[in-house]
Design a protein around this motif. Structure first.
Motif, PDB file in Angstrom:
ATOM      1  N   ASN A 145     -12.148  -8.366   0.024  1.00 21.89           N
ATOM      2  CA  ASN A 145     -12.464  -7.150   0.770  1.00 21.89           C
ATOM      3  C   ASN A 145     -13.107  -6.061  -0.096  1.00 21.89           C
TER       4      ASN A 145
ATOM      5  N   SER B 293       1.097 -10.584   7.098  1.00 16.42           N
ATOM      6  CA  SER B 293       0.493  -9.396   6.496  1.00 16.42           C
ATOM      7  C   SER B 293       1.577  -8.581   5.808  1.00 16.42           C
ATOM      8  N   GLY B 294       1.197  -7.946   4.712  1.00 14.85           N
ATOM      9  CA  GLY B 294       2.135  -7.046   4.047  1.00 14.85           C
ATOM     10  C   GLY B 294       1.982  -5.616   4.528  1.00 14.85           C
ATOM     11  N   THR B 295       0.962  -5.354   5.325  1.00 17.96           N
ATOM     12  CA  THR B 295       0.691  -3.977   5.746  1.00 17.96           C
ATOM     13  C   THR B 295       0.753  -3.782   7.260  1.00 17.96           C
TER      14      THR B 295
ATOM     15  N   ARG C  16      -1.867 -13.304   9.485  1.00 18.40           N
ATOM     16  CA  ARG C  16      -3.312 -13.480   9.401  1.00 18.40           C
ATOM     17  C   ARG C  16      -3.632 -14.958   9.254  1.00 18.40           C
TER      18      ARG C  16
ATOM     19  N   TYR D 175      -8.054 -15.538  -0.047  1.00 22.51           N
ATOM     20  CA  TYR D 175      -9.133 -15.086   0.839  1.00 22.51           C
ATOM     21  C   TYR D 175     -10.517 -15.203   0.210  1.00 22.51           C
TER      22      TYR D 175
ATOM     23  N   THR E  71      -1.869 -12.036  -2.337  1.00 19.70           N
ATOM     24  CA  THR E  71      -2.575 -10.823  -1.939  1.00 19.70           C
ATOM     25  C   THR E  71      -1.898  -9.569  -2.499  1.00 19.70           C
TER      26      THR E  71
ATOM     27  N   ARG F   2     -12.400   0.725  -2.414  1.00 21.22           N
ATOM     28  CA  ARG F   2     -13.030  -0.553  -2.074  1.00 21.22           C
ATOM     29  C   ARG F   2     -14.511  -0.334  -1.812  1.00 21.22           C
TER      30      ARG F   2
ATOM     31  N   ARG G 248      -0.595 -16.499   6.603  1.00 25.98           N
ATOM     32  CA  ARG G 248       0.437 -15.741   5.876  1.00 25.98           C
ATOM     33  C   ARG G 248       0.767 -14.457   6.656  1.00 25.98           C
TER      34      ARG G 248
ATOM     35  N   HIS H 243      -8.264   2.748   4.470  1.00 28.57           N
ATOM     36  CA  HIS H 243      -9.190   2.381   5.551  1.00 28.57           C
ATOM     37  C   HIS H 243      -8.557   2.514   6.938  1.00 28.57           C
TER      38      HIS H 243
ATOM     39  N   ALA I 168       0.833  -1.199   0.000  1.00 26.20           N
ATOM     40  CA  ALA I 168       0.000   0.000   0.000  1.00 26.20           C
ATOM     41  C   ALA I 168       0.872   1.256   0.000  1.00 26.20           C
TER      42      ALA I 168
ATOM     43  N   GLU J 272     -10.480  -8.615  -4.791  1.00 20.94           N
ATOM     44  CA  GLU J 272     -10.126  -9.181  -3.502  1.00 20.94           C
ATOM     45  C   GLU J 272     -11.434  -9.315  -2.729  1.00 20.94           C
TER      46      GLU J 272
ATOM     47  N   LEU K  57     -11.432 -14.441   9.999  1.00 22.34           N
ATOM     48  CA  LEU K  57     -10.086 -13.929   9.758  1.00 22.34           C
ATOM     49  C   LEU K  57      -9.550 -13.434  11.095  1.00 22.34           C
TER      50      LEU K  57
HETATM   51  P1  NG1 Z   1      -2.349  -7.612   4.196  1.00 19.97           P
HETATM   52  O1  NG1 Z   1      -2.145  -6.745   5.403  1.00 19.97           O
HETATM   53  O2  NG1 Z   1      -1.090  -7.974   3.465  1.00 19.97           O
HETATM   54  O3  NG1 Z   1      -3.206  -8.805   4.536  1.00 19.97           O
HETATM   55  C1  NG1 Z   1      -4.342  -6.029   3.342  1.00 19.97           C
HETATM   56  C2  NG1 Z   1      -5.481  -6.769   2.709  1.00 19.97           C
HETATM   57  C3  NG1 Z   1      -5.203  -6.916   1.232  1.00 19.97           C
HETATM   58  C4  NG1 Z   1      -4.898  -5.578   0.573  1.00 19.97           C
HETATM   59  C5  NG1 Z   1      -3.825  -4.839   1.369  1.00 19.97           C
HETATM   60  C6  NG1 Z   1      -3.549  -3.447   0.832  1.00 19.97           C
HETATM   61  C7  NG1 Z   1      -6.829  -8.628   3.576  1.00 19.97           C
HETATM   62  C8  NG1 Z   1      -6.825  -9.987   4.179  1.00 19.97           C
HETATM   63  N1  NG1 Z   1      -5.631  -8.116   3.287  1.00 19.97           N
HETATM   64  O4  NG1 Z   1      -3.180  -6.767   3.110  1.00 19.97           O
HETATM   65  O5  NG1 Z   1      -6.275  -7.560   0.618  1.00 19.97           O
HETATM   66  O6  NG1 Z   1      -6.074  -4.808   0.437  1.00 19.97           O
HETATM   67  O7  NG1 Z   1      -4.181  -4.765   2.750  1.00 19.97           O
HETATM   68  O8  NG1 Z   1      -4.357  -2.477   1.373  1.00 19.97           O
HETATM   69  O9  NG1 Z   1      -7.889  -8.042   3.383  1.00 19.97           O
END
Ligand code: NG1
Ligand code: ZN
Length: 532
Positions: A377, A502-504, A509, A334, A356, A286, A500, A67, A27, A375, A455
């Protein structure tokens, strides 16, 4: 120009906070707004460099934290076709942000320029916008300093949704090509979507009112403006949670992320049964939909439901038109298991699963004639390839039915913001399909029944220890953990679970689904316990 001294001169005004390691992730950069000043300044330098690398093509910079809570902010770059920043440049972004001193920053700038053979005296064009957050204006000032430090030309588009800026970037860069994307203005965006919506829904009954929770963010005023362009003869939208001046209310107990993760209504919303509701996130990229039934039971229509509705509609239009094009779907791990089953077994469209992050989905969707990606979401869009557009434009219909279907498909291509997932465009897309089918939310929901799912966010010592394969569906490390997850999953009917990083966020998660609510919850808890 003497760039190093020029960069250093401006950079001293934007000191890097100590002890922070910044990472350009899925992000962009995202953290507390108060920590972002130096980062955004440096993103200005990078945006100019990226534009110079591409002979002056226009690069976008969006300041938003989507968000996240009101005190957060973020910044991300947009490539010339409205796509996410090319992956190889993410490392440069990270390097710029973490340079310790002004001199080191100037050196990084020169080093990247030299490595990529960039002419530092070439043209640089950058456009930018921000969402409604209180920290936005100061960050815009930092960005302008960055752009001025390296003599880039720029245009401030002020407050926009993220997808509006993606749209504008693509419009600017395609303006003189054979296929201009649209007028590079906010008005141009409304006109394009409004006209396309009117054509797609021509002769169809107007959909009943849709109530939209705008998360008290930028989507509120922009959606009202869009609805004004479309006209109340064609659409009826009631925007709630539109308090953009009450900055602390942004995303607070409302919005797409809240509704999707909590699986419940925004705070204070009192829905009428079987009416359609939707929630946007804080930068309006979204959207999720929902309704309640006669027993006030909440039903979520998330990204998977949107993808399924759109796939069904486009597949049927193609069948009627007789144009031979391949539709494909892209999902992540997901996606609800029932949705994948419905898409593959009932609609018989191919489904690809990617890691993701929308850039992965976007690229996979480009491999189909018409690629639909969402996605779960609620972030997603539809991509029409150039060859698909040519096939549709040149198709000679044999009867009015075929002609109608082709016209609808072509107007869908204009209605959909193909640069990136766009809540406003997706809202119109769903509304148009429902008005074609004369469906309410309940009819839409009937296509398949979601498996109950959970989740869970688990804080661990080192999330980087979690390595995955098979589009994040299986763990390779820590060793042995996947076998334990498999053993648990086997005990549940329709069970599925994966873990996995999270990338953010600094967490992992856990996702679990199973035949019943109780089992899905139990599986999620048991898998989470394995991580402790
Ligand atoms: P991470 O935090 O890597 O799970 C979340 C969302 C992604 C994507 C990114 C970017 C879930 C499970 N994960 O990623 O789908 O939207 O943020 O904003 O919703
Ligand atoms: Zn967002």
């Amino acid at each position: 120009q003497h760039w190093p001294s020029q960069i250093a001169k401006f950079s001293t005004l934007h000191p890097r906070p100590e002890g922070h390691k910044f990472v350009y992730g899925t992000a962009g950069f995202r953290l507390l707004g108060s920590l972002l000043d130096s980062v955004v300044f440096r993103v200005g330098l990078l945006a100019a460099l990226r534009s110079r690398k591409l002979d002056g093509e226009t690069i976008g910079v969006m300041i938003t934290a989507s968000h996240n809570p009101p005190d957060d902010n973020g910044v991300k770059l947009i490539d010339p076709q409205g796509e996410m920043l090319e992956a190889s440049w993410e490392t440069y972004a990270t390097r710029f942000a973490n340079a310790e001193t002004d001199a080191e920053l100037a050196n990084e700038y020169l080093a990247v320029a030299e490595a990529l053979k960039i002419n530092l005296d070439g043209p640089a064009n950058v456009v930018f916008a921000r969402d409604t957050r209180a920290s936005g204006p100061a960050l815009v000032a930092a960005l302008k300093d960055g752009l001025q430090a390296v003599a880039a030309d720029y245009t401030d588009y002020r407050i926009l949704t993220t997808p509006q800026l993606h749209y504008i970037v693509k419009c600017i860069n395609t303006a003189t090509t054979a296929t201009p994307y649209g007028k590079p203005t906010e008005e141009g965006y409304y006109e394009k979507l409004a006209t396309a919506f009117q054509i797609v829904t021509m002769g169809k009954p107007k959909s009943p009112v849709i109530t939209v929770d705008a998360a008290n963010g930028v989507g509120g005023p922009k959606l009202k403006e869009l609805a004004r362009y479309i006209g109340s003869d064609h659409i009826d939208i009631n925007v709630v949670k539109d308090k953009i001046d009450a900055v602390e209310k942004l995303n607070h107990q409302c919005g797409a992320d809240f509704v999707k993760t909590q699986q419940k209504l925004p705070l204070g919303l009192e829905p009428a049964p079987f009416e359609l509701y939707a929630s946007l996130d804080g930068d309006a990229d979204r959207i999720v939909f929902y309704y309640v039934d006669e027993a006030s039971k909440f039903h979520l229509l998330d990204g998977d439901k949107i993808a399924s509705l759109v796939a069904m509609f486009i597949r049927d239009l193609l069948a009627v038109s007789g144009v031979d094009l391949q539709v494909g779907i892209v999902q992540t791990a997901y996606a609800n298991g029932s949705s994948s089953k419905y898409l593959m077994d009932i609609l018989k469209v191919p489904v690809t699963v990617t890691p993701t992050g929308v850039k992965h989905l976007h690229h996979a969707a480009q491999l189909f004639d018409i690629g639909i990606y969402f996605e779960a979401n609620g972030h997603g869009t539809v991509l029409f390839s150039n060859s698909a557009m040519k096939a549709l434009e040149s198709f000679e219909a044999q009867n009015p039915g075929q002609q109608d279907a082709v016209t609808t498909l072509l107007s869908l291509a204009a209605l959909i913001n193909q640069t990136v997932g766009d809540a406003l465009s997706d809202l119109l897309l769903v509304t148009a399909i429902l008005s074609h089918k004369v469906w309410g939310p309940n009819e839409w929901n009937l296509a398949y029944t979601d498996l109950p799912n959970r989740l869970v966010r688990v804080v661990v010592k080192d999330r980087m220890a979690f390595k995955t394969e098979d589009a994040e569906r299986r763990l390779v490390e820590p060793k042995g953990l996947q076998a334990q997850i498999d053993a648990l999953v086997k005990k549940y009917k329709s069970g599925r679970s994966f873990v996995r990083a999270s990338g953010t966020e600094d967490a992992v998660r856990v996702y679990a689904e199973a035949a019943t609510r109780l089992e899905a919850d139990e599986l999620a808890v048991k898998v989470s316990d394995l991580l402790k």
